[in-house]
Design a protein around this motif. Structure first.
Motif, PDB file in Angstrom:
ATOM      1  N   VAL A 165       0.940  -1.110  -0.125  1.00 19.83           N
ATOM      2  CA  VAL A 165      -0.478  -0.014  -0.138  1.00 19.83           C
ATOM      3  C   VAL A 165       1.129   0.943   0.611  1.00 19.83           C
ATOM      4  CG1 VAL A 165      -2.137   1.259   1.681  1.00 19.83           C
ATOM      5  CG2 VAL A 165      -2.576  -1.018   0.789  1.00 19.83           C
ATOM      6  N   ILE A 166       2.097   1.092   0.887  1.00 19.31           N
ATOM      7  CA  ILE A 166       2.902   2.533   0.831  1.00 19.31           C
ATOM      8  C   ILE A 166       4.047   2.674  -0.455  1.00 19.31           C
ATOM      9  CG2 ILE A 166       4.688   3.803   1.673  1.00 19.31           C
ATOM     10  CD1 ILE A 166       3.858   1.780   5.036  1.00 19.31           C
ATOM     11  N   THR A 167       4.176   1.127  -1.215  1.00 19.90           N
ATOM     12  CA  THR A 167       5.435   1.098  -1.800  1.00 19.90           C
ATOM     13  C   THR A 167       4.576   1.902  -3.595  1.00 19.90           C
ATOM     14  OG1 THR A 167       6.615  -0.939  -1.030  1.00 19.90           O
ATOM     15  CG2 THR A 167       6.299   0.111  -3.773  1.00 19.90           C
ATOM     16  N   GLN A 168       3.090   1.147  -3.943  1.00 22.51           N
ATOM     17  CA  GLN A 168       2.115   2.129  -4.436  1.00 22.51           C
ATOM     18  C   GLN A 168       1.507   3.192  -4.466  1.00 22.51           C
ATOM     19  OE1 GLN A 168       1.499  -0.099  -7.347  1.00 22.51           O
ATOM     20  NE2 GLN A 168       3.224  -1.450  -6.226  1.00 22.51           N
ATOM     21  N   GLY A 169       2.188   3.707  -3.588  1.00 17.47           N
ATOM     22  CA  GLY A 169       1.880   5.391  -3.318  1.00 17.47           C
ATOM     23  C   GLY A 169      -0.640   5.156  -2.889  1.00 17.47           C
ATOM     24  N   LEU A 170      -0.884   4.539  -2.676  1.00 16.12           N
ATOM     25  CA  LEU A 170      -1.760   4.312  -1.518  1.00 16.12           C
ATOM     26  C   LEU A 170      -2.487   5.476  -0.683  1.00 16.12           C
ATOM     27  CD1 LEU A 170      -2.081   1.954  -4.337  1.00 16.12           C
ATOM     28  CD2 LEU A 170      -4.432   0.711  -2.553  1.00 16.12           C
ATOM     29  N   THR A 171      -3.809   5.823  -0.997  1.00 12.12           N
ATOM     30  CA  THR A 171      -3.534   6.346   0.901  1.00 12.12           C
ATOM     31  C   THR A 171      -5.586   6.379   1.307  1.00 12.12           C
ATOM     32  OG1 THR A 171      -4.951   8.383  -0.983  1.00 12.12           O
ATOM     33  CG2 THR A 171      -2.190   8.584  -0.543  1.00 12.12           C
ATOM     34  N   PHE A 172      -5.153   6.287   2.631  1.00  9.17           N
ATOM     35  CA  PHE A 172      -6.480   6.185   3.242  1.00  9.17           C
ATOM     36  C   PHE A 172      -7.152   7.217   3.286  1.00  9.17           C
ATOM     37  CE2 PHE A 172      -3.241   2.783   4.962  1.00  9.17           C
ATOM     38  CZ  PHE A 172      -4.181   1.579   5.040  1.00  9.17           C
ATOM     39  N   PRO A 173      -8.600   7.095   2.679  1.00 11.33           N
ATOM     40  CA  PRO A 173      -9.217   5.108   3.478  1.00 11.33           C
ATOM     41  C   PRO A 173      -8.877   5.271   2.095  1.00 11.33           C
ATOM     42  CG  PRO A 173     -10.676   7.113   3.485  1.00 11.33           C
ATOM     43  CD  PRO A 173      -9.456   8.237   3.122  1.00 11.33           C
ATOM     44  N   LEU A 174      -9.217   3.685   2.348  1.00 13.33           N
ATOM     45  CA  LEU A 174      -9.509   2.627   0.741  1.00 13.33           C
ATOM     46  C   LEU A 174     -10.845   2.031   0.879  1.00 13.33           C
ATOM     47  CD1 LEU A 174      -5.397   0.680   1.474  1.00 13.33           C
ATOM     48  CD2 LEU A 174      -6.129   2.729  -0.104  1.00 13.33           C
ATOM     49  N   ILE A 175     -11.262   1.363  -0.531  1.00 11.61           N
ATOM     50  CA  ILE A 175     -12.265   1.266  -0.919  1.00 11.61           C
ATOM     51  C   ILE A 175     -11.768  -0.617  -1.375  1.00 11.61           C
ATOM     52  CG2 ILE A 175     -12.488   1.880  -3.717  1.00 11.61           C
ATOM     53  CD1 ILE A 175     -15.326   2.248  -2.597  1.00 11.61           C
ATOM     54  N   CYS A 176     -11.631  -1.337  -0.436  1.00 10.64           N
ATOM     55  CA  CYS A 176     -11.545  -2.951  -1.265  1.00 10.64           C
ATOM     56  C   CYS A 176     -12.767  -3.137  -1.629  1.00 10.64           C
ATOM     57  CB  CYS A 176     -11.615  -3.207  -0.068  1.00 10.64           C
ATOM     58  SG  CYS A 176     -10.790  -5.667  -0.443  1.00 10.64           S
ATOM     59  N   LYS A 177     -12.241  -3.794  -3.459  1.00 11.86           N
ATOM     60  CA  LYS A 177     -13.759  -4.191  -3.939  1.00 11.86           C
ATOM     61  C   LYS A 177     -12.965  -6.185  -4.085  1.00 11.86           C
ATOM     62  CE  LYS A 177     -14.651   0.223  -6.022  1.00 11.86           C
ATOM     63  NZ  LYS A 177     -14.492   0.983  -7.478  1.00 11.86           N
ATOM     64  N   THR A 178     -14.565  -6.732  -4.722  1.00 11.33           N
ATOM     65  CA  THR A 178     -13.622  -8.479  -4.715  1.00 11.33           C
ATOM     66  C   THR A 178     -13.022  -8.442  -6.108  1.00 11.33           C
ATOM     67  OG1 THR A 178     -16.052  -8.829  -6.147  1.00 11.33           O
ATOM     68  CG2 THR A 178     -15.492  -9.314  -3.237  1.00 11.33           C
ATOM     69  N   ARG A 179     -12.140  -9.465  -5.956  1.00 13.81           N
ATOM     70  CA  ARG A 179     -11.807  -9.610  -7.844  1.00 13.81           C
ATOM     71  C   ARG A 179     -12.674  -9.735  -8.783  1.00 13.81           C
ATOM     72  NH1 ARG A 179      -6.869 -13.581  -9.579  1.00 13.81           N
ATOM     73  NH2 ARG A 179      -6.734 -12.261 -12.083  1.00 13.81           N
TER      74      ARG A 179
END
Length: 349
Positions: A165-179
């Motif tokens: 998450v840190i390496t890819q530059g994502l920031t909170f909040p996050l939304i999670c979706k099924t594959r």
């Protein structure tokens, strides 16, 4: 208005007529297959009558029977998503799919709306996110982008997910979706507010940075060279950055339907409404995606970032419900005519 109704809609085209019984569509035969749920949502019985009134025969296909005696079909409209997903673990669904593919292989002149390989690519959110991420470069001049995302595979360790998450530059909040991007379970999502809350996800899944967008979602419906932008309710704004808020689990259908009334969509009254997406930007997006995807019948979910006003693409949908698209029946029949005319011209040249 034809088909399902919704009050708010910004259209990129005016209503166009369709051929009458004396037009070139007369005598052509259209086959279709949809799930029972899809048939009801799209009011397919009304579409069949709409086409019949214009000299076009529309026939429902029974996949449990050989398709040969049911044909011939000049064109087949379908949404086989349910069948394709279920075929992976259900022999009966696999047989239905085999029946369909056998007919298509034996009748190469029959046109499919849309081609199975093009449609199947969007059943996997990993593949769908990769497609969307290409827009960051191809549509940069239009200020169109997609949120940073992360593919989380089965068996991934929590610590490795947190680091990614840190390496890819994502920031909170996050939304999670099924594959898996189709079926009732695919609408089950959650909002994550800290690294510790990543323990709540169930891989395989996709994580996306959540973008504050003023609780307004725009569904862009595409039918060939026509499209329509429909406003829907969406998730409210949250403070940026990690916090100790508990994970919020929700069903996206319950927050983005026209009649939705959820605490998750209730916006602070002080929030100033954002202008809708630029019609030119939406047209550029549709043109790019049609070329990328090889599809004519699809939907795109877009939001407007409240901080940057950037048009942000968050999802692509196979053959959506078209709820709120005026003259949907006319647009669909007009596209069918156009495809068949092009096919006939190519065959005679």
């Amino acid at each position: 208005m034809n088909g399902p109704e919704l009050s708010v809609c910004l259209c990129a085209h005016s209503a166009t007529g369709v051929p009458n019984t004396h037009g070139r569509m007369s005598g052509r035969r259209v086959g279709f297959w949809f799930s029972d749920k899809k048939r009801r949502r799209m009011n397919l019985d009304a579409f069949v009558q709409f086409c019949a009134d214009r000299g076009v025969e529309v026939v429902e296909i029974d996949l449990t029977q050989p398709l040969g005696p049911q044909g011939p079909f000049d064109i087949i409209i379908h949404k086989l998503s349910d069948v394709i997903v279920e075929a992976e673990h259900n022999s009966q669904s696999q047989q239905l799919l085999d029946n369909f593919q056998s007919y298509v292989s034996a009748h190469p002149d029959t046109i499919l709306l849309d081609p199975l390989p093009a449609m199947t690519q969007l059943l996997d959110r990993f593949a769908s996110c990769q497609k969307m991420s290409q827009l960051n470069s191809s549509l940069r001049d239009w200020h169109i982008c997609t949120p940073p995302y992360l593919e989380v595979h089965s068996g991934s360790e929590l610590s490795s997910i947190q680091q990614a998450v840190i390496t890819q530059g994502l920031t909170f909040p996050l939304i999670c979706k099924t594959r898996v991007a189709h079926g009732s379970y695919s609408h089950e999502m959650c909002l994550l507010f800290s690294a510790a809350s990543l323990a709540d996800i169930h891989p395989p899944c996709v994580l996306q940075s959540f973008v504050n967008h003023g609780a307004v979602l725009y569904k862009v419906y595409v039918v060939g060279d026509k499209h329509c932008c429909v406003e829907r309710p969406s998730i409210k704004n949250f403070p940026s950055g990690p916090c100790d808020r508990k994970t919020i689990f929700f069903n996206s259908h319950q927050v983005s339907k026209p009649e939705s009334n959820s605490d998750l969509t209730s916006l602070d009254e002080q929030m100033v409404a954002l202008p809708p997406p630029s019609s030119d930007a939406v047209a550029a997006l549709v043109k790019e995606l049609r070329a990328q995807l090889g599809l004519a019948l699809f939907g795109v979910d877009v939001i407007v970032n409240i901080s940057t006003h950037t048009l942000t693409v968050i999802d692509i949908n196979i053959f959506p419900g078209y709820e709120g698209m005026p003259q949907f029946f006319s647009s669909l029949l007009s596209h069918i005519q156009s495809v068949l005319d092009q096919h006939a011209s190519a065959g005679s040249s």
